[in-house]
Scaffold this motif. Structure first.
Motif, mmCIF file in Angstrom:
data_model
loop_
_atom_site.group_PDB
_atom_site.id
_atom_site.type_symbol
_atom_site.label_atom_id
_atom_site.label_comp_id
_atom_site.label_asym_id
_atom_site.label_seq_id
_atom_site.Cartn_x
_atom_site.Cartn_y
_atom_site.Cartn_z
ATOM 1 N N TRP A 14 -8.341 -0.040 4.677
ATOM 2 C CA TRP A 14 -8.482 1.315 4.127
ATOM 3 C C TRP A 14 -9.902 1.550 3.597
ATOM 4 O O TRP A 14 -10.180 2.589 3.038
ATOM 5 C CB TRP A 14 -7.453 1.552 3.012
ATOM 6 C CG TRP A 14 -6.057 1.659 3.538
ATOM 7 C CD1 TRP A 14 -5.383 2.806 3.829
ATOM 8 C CD2 TRP A 14 -5.155 0.589 3.840
ATOM 9 N NE1 TRP A 14 -4.132 2.521 4.308
ATOM 10 C CE2 TRP A 14 -3.962 1.159 4.324
ATOM 11 C CE3 TRP A 14 -5.245 -0.809 3.773
ATOM 12 C CZ2 TRP A 14 -2.869 0.394 4.724
ATOM 13 C CZ3 TRP A 14 -4.156 -1.568 4.165
ATOM 14 C CH2 TRP A 14 -2.984 -0.968 4.632
ATOM 15 N N ASP A 15 -10.766 0.552 3.765
ATOM 16 C CA ASP A 15 -12.125 0.660 3.230
ATOM 17 C C ASP A 15 -13.046 1.267 4.281
ATOM 18 O O ASP A 15 -13.570 0.566 5.150
ATOM 19 C CB ASP A 15 -12.640 -0.722 2.812
ATOM 20 C CG ASP A 15 -14.096 -0.669 2.391
ATOM 21 O OD1 ASP A 15 -14.624 0.453 2.184
ATOM 22 O OD2 ASP A 15 -14.714 -1.744 2.285
ATOM 23 N N GLU A 16 -13.247 2.570 4.180
ATOM 24 C CA GLU A 16 -14.002 3.267 5.222
ATOM 25 C C GLU A 16 -15.509 3.049 5.120
ATOM 26 O O GLU A 16 -16.258 3.567 5.951
ATOM 27 C CB GLU A 16 -13.630 4.748 5.223
ATOM 28 C CG GLU A 16 -12.137 4.913 5.442
ATOM 29 C CD GLU A 16 -11.754 6.089 6.329
ATOM 30 O OE1 GLU A 16 -12.612 6.945 6.586
ATOM 31 O OE2 GLU A 16 -10.594 6.121 6.750
ATOM 32 N N ARG A 55 -4.048 5.789 7.896
ATOM 33 C CA ARG A 55 -5.450 5.480 8.160
ATOM 34 C C ARG A 55 -5.635 3.970 8.329
ATOM 35 O O ARG A 55 -6.227 3.499 9.295
ATOM 36 C CB ARG A 55 -6.298 6.001 6.993
ATOM 37 C CG ARG A 55 -7.678 6.407 7.405
ATOM 38 C CD ARG A 55 -8.351 7.182 6.283
ATOM 39 N NE ARG A 55 -7.954 8.569 6.245
ATOM 40 C CZ ARG A 55 -7.831 9.300 5.122
ATOM 41 N NH1 ARG A 55 -8.047 8.760 3.941
ATOM 42 N NH2 ARG A 55 -7.481 10.556 5.189
ATOM 43 N N GLY A 56 -5.111 3.192 7.407
ATOM 44 C CA GLY A 56 -5.234 1.739 7.491
ATOM 45 C C GLY A 56 -4.363 1.154 8.595
ATOM 46 O O GLY A 56 -4.766 0.226 9.294
ATOM 47 N N PRO A 80 -3.065 9.091 4.348
ATOM 48 C CA PRO A 80 -3.811 7.916 3.857
ATOM 49 C C PRO A 80 -3.173 6.581 4.248
ATOM 50 O O PRO A 80 -3.892 5.621 4.545
ATOM 51 C CB PRO A 80 -3.831 8.096 2.328
ATOM 52 C CG PRO A 80 -2.938 9.233 2.013
ATOM 53 C CD PRO A 80 -2.698 10.017 3.275
ATOM 54 N N THR A 95 0.848 -1.197 0.000
ATOM 55 C CA THR A 95 0.000 0.000 0.000
ATOM 56 C C THR A 95 0.881 1.244 0.000
ATOM 57 O O THR A 95 0.629 2.219 -0.732
ATOM 58 C CB THR A 95 -0.924 0.008 1.234
ATOM 59 O OG1 THR A 95 -1.656 -1.213 1.268
ATOM 60 C CG2 THR A 95 -1.900 1.182 1.194
#
Ligand code: FAD
Length: 411
Positions: free
Chosen positions: A388-390, A345-346, A342, A315
């Motif tokens: 990372w899938d919000e 975030r994950g 970004p 990523t």
């Protein structure tokens, strides 16, 4: 001494370096990868997550990986005590995207990625050790030693990507290191010929076993496609220090304390030296500077429990290659907003789940039989690497989600 020039110089040819190299070649950049070892070389980190397949695909290396014949993987089995076991099938997940992946011997896997990236025109140079870096002035440059000849030379580039993994070249040279917020843990691990009875074991899933008496001690069993497994145990150093004898004896004693592993691996052949690694969790003050960015483990490494390392590494390569591409085209890039935020975030979603694994909340939820289908799909997604899938509530607000579920499970 000799001076070479390129657009982007990458330190390290592991997954983060190879994926970044291939992506930068798609932009037509000149790329030089400097790797200290010769490939194949051993590396820990053998269980991939489905999310990583998107980056392998983006880098144009999917066919290479599929054709290499690694062990197919579609989920994770969890076991504790003599009888308790549950599993998650990654395909039954909340997020869109790949639901399957592979379990890989990293010597072979990393070579497949590096050779694939080299085929696209990136230059991979092995047996080269990066000794020094100038990355804050006008002209970024590395001092490199050719291990075979001992000769030193200088590489000048427009940008440096540090993909040196646990080598942590720029964090060390630039004094960027900062301790992880997790306590120090260590692992004892090896490869075995497992000789498991036919049907006794779903080879398409990693097994994560919790020690029957110690909730924060866990084992990985990662089957490969050739009748062998990676077997390891993770615990705090003081716990591991209670086990005496040579490392193989210590690991075997620990394995025999877990009833499911004792039964599964009763006929295993222990033919490979056991290794130990301690204090691998690491962090940095910053993931980037004027002329550099840190990829993969050269940045932050959390914990092995959810096999997230290679996924986070890839990523980071994808995000950095995009930001760097715009910068090399003359645009102004905000590396904080376009890369660090970004990426983190994950990483922060995984961090919440790692914390909840060790304090027991996530384990309780994993084994809780009353979960509805939707909650199962959310869990399967995070376990498959979709951190990372919000759209997934357990990614968007992991602490709140974990607290709510813990209250429900404990009620
Ligand atoms: P690496 O793969 O470490 O590659 C870095 C490369 O840089 C190496 O080839 C090294 O030789 C080279 N290098 C170092 N220093 C220099 C130098 N000075 N000059 C030139 N080259 C240099 N991850 C998973 O995804 N799944 C797992 O199941 C998993 N299990 C793990 C278990 C344990 C116990 C640990 C500690 C980690 C585990 N990980 C796992 C994490 C995984 O190992 C890493 O996240 C992953 O290898 C990071 O890839 P990378 O490309 O950043 O670095």
């Amino acid at each position: 001494s000799r001076i070479e020039t390129t657009d982007v110089v990458i330190i390290g040819a592991g997954p983060s370096g190879a994926i970044a190299a291939a992506l930068l070649r798609q932009q037509g950049r000149r790329v030089l990868v400097l790797e200290r070892e010769t490939f194949p070389r051993f590396s820990i980190g053998e269980s991939l997550l489905p999310q990583s397949m998107a980056y392998i695909e983006e880098a144009g290396l999917l066919q290479d990986v599929v054709e290499a014949g690694f062990q197919y993987k579609n989920g994770a089995t969890f076991a504790r005590g003599a009888t308790e076991t549950t599993f998650f099938d990654f395909r039954e997940k909340w997020s869109a995207g790949w639901g399957t992946t592979y379990q890989v011997q990293r010597g072979a896997f990393d070579k497949v990625l590096a050779d694939g990236a080299a085929r696209t025109g990136a230059e991979f140079r092995y047996q080269q050790t990066v000794l020094a870096a100038e990355v804050e002035g006008e002209q970024p440059a590395l001092t490199v030693k050719d291990n075979a000849s001992g000769e030193q030379y200088r590489v000048e580039a427009r940008f440096v990507l540090d993909a040196s993994g646990f080598g942590r070249v720029l964090p060390r040279l630039l004094d960027l290191e900062t301790p992880s917020s997790f306590p120090v843990r260590g692992a004892l691990f090896t490869h075995i010929e497992d000789r498991t009875a036919p049907g006794s074991f779903d080879r398409n899933k990693i097994i994560i076993t919790t020690h029957p008496q110690h909730e924060a001690v866990w084992y990985w069993t990662i089957p490969f496609s050739n009748g062998r497994c990676s077997q390891g145990v993770v615990a705090e150093p003081a716990f591991l220090a209670q086990y005496s004898g040579d490392d193989q004896t210590r690991l075997q004693t620990l394995v025999n304390e877990a009833p499911n592993l004792k039964a599964l691996l009763a006929d295993a052949v222990w033919d490979t030296p056991v290794r130990q690694i301690t204090g691998y969790a690491a962090n940095v003050k910053s993931l980037y500077g004027k002329h550099f960015a840190l990829l993969g483990n050269a940045g932050e490494f959390l914990d092995p429990v959810f096999s997230s390392g290679v996924t986070i590494a890839m990523t980071s390569s994808s995000l950095a290659a995009k930001a760097l591409g715009r910068m090399l085209d003359g645009e102004t890039v905000d590396w904080e907003a376009d890369y660090a935020v970004p990426l983190k975030r994950g990483v922060d979603a995984f961090r919440a789940f790692v914390t909840a694994w060790y304090d027991g909340r996530f384990q309780k939820l994993i084994y809780y039989k009353g979960k509805n289908e939707e909650i199962r799909r959310m869990i399967a997604s995070i376990l498959a690497g979709y951190a990372w899938d919000e759209t997934n509530p357990c990614v968007r607000a992991p602490e709140r989600w974990l607290a709510a579920l813990d209250a429900a499970v404990s009620a």
